[in-house]
Motif scaffolding. Structure first.
Motif, PDB file in Angstrom:
ATOM      1  N   MET A 135       2.496  -7.050  -8.837  1.00  0.00           N
ATOM      2  CA  MET A 135       2.949  -8.370  -8.366  1.00  0.00           C
ATOM      3  C   MET A 135       1.438  -9.124  -8.161  1.00  0.00           C
ATOM      4  N   LEU A 136       0.409  -8.693  -8.193  1.00  0.00           N
ATOM      5  CA  LEU A 136      -0.786  -9.536  -8.049  1.00  0.00           C
ATOM      6  C   LEU A 136      -1.009 -10.167  -9.089  1.00  0.00           C
ATOM      7  N   SER A 137      -0.406  -9.949 -10.435  1.00  0.00           N
ATOM      8  CA  SER A 137      -0.885 -11.126 -11.475  1.00  0.00           C
ATOM      9  C   SER A 137      -0.056 -12.054 -11.266  1.00  0.00           C
ATOM     10  N   ASP A 138       1.159 -12.140 -10.583  1.00  0.00           N
ATOM     11  CA  ASP A 138       1.966 -13.388 -10.432  1.00  0.00           C
ATOM     12  C   ASP A 138       1.392 -14.171  -9.494  1.00  0.00           C
ATOM     13  N   GLN A 139       0.948 -15.643  -9.777  1.00  0.00           N
ATOM     14  CA  GLN A 139       0.476 -16.769  -8.717  1.00  0.00           C
ATOM     15  C   GLN A 139       1.527 -16.677  -7.495  1.00  0.00           C
ATOM     16  N   ALA A 146      -0.515  -8.749  -1.845  1.00  0.00           N
ATOM     17  CA  ALA A 146      -1.995  -8.477  -1.458  1.00  0.00           C
ATOM     18  C   ALA A 146      -1.566  -7.812   0.192  1.00  0.00           C
ATOM     19  N   TRP A 147      -0.934  -8.865   0.904  1.00  0.00           N
ATOM     20  CA  TRP A 147      -0.857  -8.392   2.302  1.00  0.00           C
ATOM     21  C   TRP A 147       0.127  -7.220   2.398  1.00  0.00           C
ATOM     22  N   ALA A 148       1.135  -7.028   1.626  1.00  0.00           N
ATOM     23  CA  ALA A 148       1.961  -5.759   1.657  1.00  0.00           C
ATOM     24  C   ALA A 148       0.899  -4.749   1.277  1.00  0.00           C
ATOM     25  N   LEU A 149       0.288  -4.603   0.270  1.00  0.00           N
ATOM     26  CA  LEU A 149      -0.888  -3.464  -0.295  1.00  0.00           C
ATOM     27  C   LEU A 149      -1.618  -3.306   1.082  1.00  0.00           C
ATOM     28  N   ALA A 150      -2.106  -4.342   1.681  1.00  0.00           N
ATOM     29  CA  ALA A 150      -3.037  -4.002   2.889  1.00  0.00           C
ATOM     30  C   ALA A 150      -2.607  -3.397   3.636  1.00  0.00           C
ATOM     31  N   ILE A 151      -1.289  -3.695   4.094  1.00  0.00           N
ATOM     32  CA  ILE A 151      -0.895  -3.072   5.377  1.00  0.00           C
ATOM     33  C   ILE A 151      -0.236  -1.652   5.125  1.00  0.00           C
ATOM     34  N   MET A 152       0.049  -1.199   3.680  1.00  0.00           N
ATOM     35  CA  MET A 152       0.280   0.033   3.431  1.00  0.00           C
ATOM     36  C   MET A 152      -0.838   0.950   3.423  1.00  0.00           C
ATOM     37  N   ARG A 153      -1.984   0.546   3.348  1.00  0.00           N
ATOM     38  CA  ARG A 153      -3.363   1.175   3.306  1.00  0.00           C
ATOM     39  C   ARG A 153      -3.246   2.289   2.395  1.00  0.00           C
ATOM     40  N   ASP A 154      -2.964   2.138   1.137  1.00  0.00           N
ATOM     41  CA  ASP A 154      -2.941   3.290  -0.009  1.00  0.00           C
ATOM     42  C   ASP A 154      -4.394   2.740  -0.758  1.00  0.00           C
ATOM     43  N   LEU A 165      -9.289 -10.560  -6.003  1.00  0.00           N
ATOM     44  CA  LEU A 165     -10.109 -10.959  -5.192  1.00  0.00           C
ATOM     45  C   LEU A 165     -11.263 -11.674  -6.028  1.00  0.00           C
ATOM     46  N   GLU A 166     -11.671 -10.923  -7.006  1.00  0.00           N
ATOM     47  CA  GLU A 166     -12.936 -11.405  -7.661  1.00  0.00           C
ATOM     48  C   GLU A 166     -12.312 -12.446  -8.900  1.00  0.00           C
ATOM     49  N   THR A 167     -11.071 -12.264  -9.361  1.00  0.00           N
ATOM     50  CA  THR A 167     -10.731 -13.219 -10.507  1.00  0.00           C
ATOM     51  C   THR A 167      -9.976 -14.408  -9.880  1.00  0.00           C
ATOM     52  N   ASP A 168      -9.820 -14.693  -8.724  1.00  0.00           N
ATOM     53  CA  ASP A 168      -8.844 -15.649  -8.609  1.00  0.00           C
ATOM     54  C   ASP A 168      -9.802 -16.960  -8.074  1.00  0.00           C
ATOM     55  N   ALA A 169      -9.369 -17.959  -9.013  1.00  0.00           N
ATOM     56  CA  ALA A 169     -10.341 -19.108  -8.865  1.00  0.00           C
ATOM     57  C   ALA A 169      -9.935 -20.064  -7.570  1.00  0.00           C
ATOM     58  N   ASN A 170      -9.104 -19.784  -6.929  1.00  0.00           N
ATOM     59  CA  ASN A 170      -8.582 -20.469  -5.842  1.00  0.00           C
ATOM     60  C   ASN A 170      -9.005 -19.902  -4.543  1.00  0.00           C
ATOM     61  N   GLU A 171      -9.850 -20.747  -4.052  1.00  0.00           N
ATOM     62  CA  GLU A 171     -10.737 -19.965  -2.764  1.00  0.00           C
ATOM     63  C   GLU A 171      -9.662 -19.752  -1.526  1.00  0.00           C
ATOM     64  N   LEU A 172      -8.501 -20.306  -1.457  1.00  0.00           N
ATOM     65  CA  LEU A 172      -7.427 -20.175  -0.165  1.00  0.00           C
ATOM     66  C   LEU A 172      -6.925 -18.992  -0.773  1.00  0.00           C
ATOM     67  N   GLN A 173      -6.830 -18.921  -1.962  1.00  0.00           N
ATOM     68  CA  GLN A 173      -5.931 -17.695  -2.440  1.00  0.00           C
ATOM     69  C   GLN A 173      -6.846 -16.273  -2.272  1.00  0.00           C
ATOM     70  N   ARG A 174      -8.064 -16.535  -2.790  1.00  0.00           N
ATOM     71  CA  ARG A 174      -9.221 -15.292  -2.429  1.00  0.00           C
ATOM     72  C   ARG A 174      -9.005 -14.863  -0.881  1.00  0.00           C
ATOM     73  N   CYS A 175      -8.799 -16.000   0.094  1.00  0.00           N
ATOM     74  CA  CYS A 175      -9.022 -15.775   1.352  1.00  0.00           C
ATOM     75  C   CYS A 175      -7.697 -14.875   1.772  1.00  0.00           C
ATOM     76  N   MET A 176      -6.625 -15.125   1.344  1.00  0.00           N
ATOM     77  CA  MET A 176      -5.581 -14.463   1.551  1.00  0.00           C
ATOM     78  C   MET A 176      -5.428 -12.952   0.928  1.00  0.00           C
TER      79      MET A 176
END
Length: 177
Positions: A135-139, A146-154, A165-176
């Motif tokens: 799902m990370l490839s779907d804008q 990303a949030w779901a993966l982060a809370i899963m801590r896998d 994080l590195e490939t997203d051009a949108n600064e706001l999305q990189r923060c998320m």
């Protein structure tokens, strides 16, 4: 069932959504097995005005006896219902919801996909990691995945999250991410 439970339950039929929502909030303090049974019965009435409130309450109850009825409601034609149902399944945390929630990641509506991803994050089952990474490839769903993966801590998600994080051009999305 107590008179107060019956009163609030009857208000779930009210045409005014704000009244139904207030009744549902009031019922959170009164949840017991009788109320669970009544809420599950509402789920079987697809045209019941308080169906979403009943689903929300079942999620807050964290009672696994409601899982099967909620899973059945994930087939609703109404995307708002599917969204609330996915959230409720995440709150309950029953592993029986894993596959239906994975299936909901392919829903036509982004809001339903988001709710399913959040529910999978809450569920914390590592079998959902690969689907969430995809799902990370779907804008439309990247931030929630990303949030779901982060809370899963896998740890398997770390390279995909770093890449996003590195490939997203949108600064706001990189923060998320």
């Amino acid at each position: 069932m107590t008179e107060l439970q019956e009163l609030y339950l009857s208000l779930l039929k009210h045409e005014d959504e704000s009244i139904r929502e207030e009744a549902a909030r009031s019922l959170t303090e009164l949840i017991d097995s009788d109320l669970i049974d009544s809420l599950v019965a509402i789920l079987h009435q697809t045209s019941h005005p308080g169906l979403m409130e009943a689903a929300w309450l079942l999620g807050k109850s964290e009672e696994t006896q409601a899982t099967e009825a909620l899973i059945e409601c994930l087939k609703s034609p109404d995307p708002r219902v599917r969204e609330v149902i996915a959230d409720a399944l995440g709150d309950i945390g029953d592993v029986r919801a894993l596959q239906p929630l994975l299936d909901a990641l392919h829903d036509q509506k982004p809001s339903v996909r988001d709710a399913a991803a959040m529910a999978l994050g809450k569920l914390g089952d590592s079998r959902a990691v690969e689907a969430l990474i995809q799902m990370l490839s779907d804008q439309d769903t990247k931030q929630i995945a990303a949030w779901a993966l982060a809370i899963m801590r896998d740890r398997r998600a770390v390279p995909a999250l770093l890449s996003a994080l590195e490939t997203d051009a949108n600064e706001l999305q990189r923060c998320m991410v």
